[in-house]
Design a protein around this motif. Structure first.
Motif, PDB file in Angstrom:
ATOM      1  N   UNK A  43       0.808  -1.226   0.000  1.00  0.00           N
ATOM      2  CA  UNK A  43       0.000   0.000   0.000  1.00  0.00           C
ATOM      3  C   UNK A  43       0.843   1.278   0.000  1.00  0.00           C
ATOM      4  N   UNK A  44       1.864   1.405   0.859  1.00  0.00           N
ATOM      5  CA  UNK A  44       2.656   2.652   0.834  1.00  0.00           C
ATOM      6  C   UNK A  44       3.365   2.877  -0.505  1.00  0.00           C
ATOM      7  N   UNK A  45       3.891   1.813  -1.087  1.00  0.00           N
ATOM      8  CA  UNK A  45       4.573   1.952  -2.377  1.00  0.00           C
ATOM      9  C   UNK A  45       3.592   2.382  -3.462  1.00  0.00           C
ATOM     10  N   UNK A  46       2.422   1.805  -3.481  1.00  0.00           N
ATOM     11  CA  UNK A  46       1.414   2.164  -4.463  1.00  0.00           C
ATOM     12  C   UNK A  46       0.945   3.600  -4.275  1.00  0.00           C
ATOM     13  N   UNK A  47       0.805   4.013  -3.039  1.00  0.00           N
ATOM     14  CA  UNK A  47       0.365   5.378  -2.772  1.00  0.00           C
ATOM     15  C   UNK A  47       1.396   6.392  -3.253  1.00  0.00           C
ATOM     16  N   UNK A  48       2.654   6.090  -3.054  1.00  0.00           N
ATOM     17  CA  UNK A  48       3.722   7.012  -3.478  1.00  0.00           C
ATOM     18  C   UNK A  48       3.804   7.086  -4.990  1.00  0.00           C
TER      19      UNK A  48
END
Length: 55
Positions: A43-48
């Motif tokens: 999730x954090x990688x996709x959000x960035x």
């Protein structure tokens, strides 16, 4: 686990064996997280990467 390594060793050509072993080991590592852990870890990688203007 040793059976899967033997299968890859027998079925995959030598020059592609490293990539196949990497995929195999990565899939086992990710399966330990479960579906919930898999999605929350990405999730954090996709959000960035989905932010407009971030390249």
């Amino acid at each position: 686990m040793p059976t899967a390594y033997a299968y890859v060793g027998d079925q995959i050509p030598y020059e592609h064996r490293g990539k196949a072993m990497g995929i195999l080991v990565s899939s086992w590592s990710l399966s330990m997280l479960g579906w919930y852990g898999l999605y929350t870890s990405w999730a954090p990688l996709c959000a960035i990467t989905s932010e407009p203007g971030v390249r």
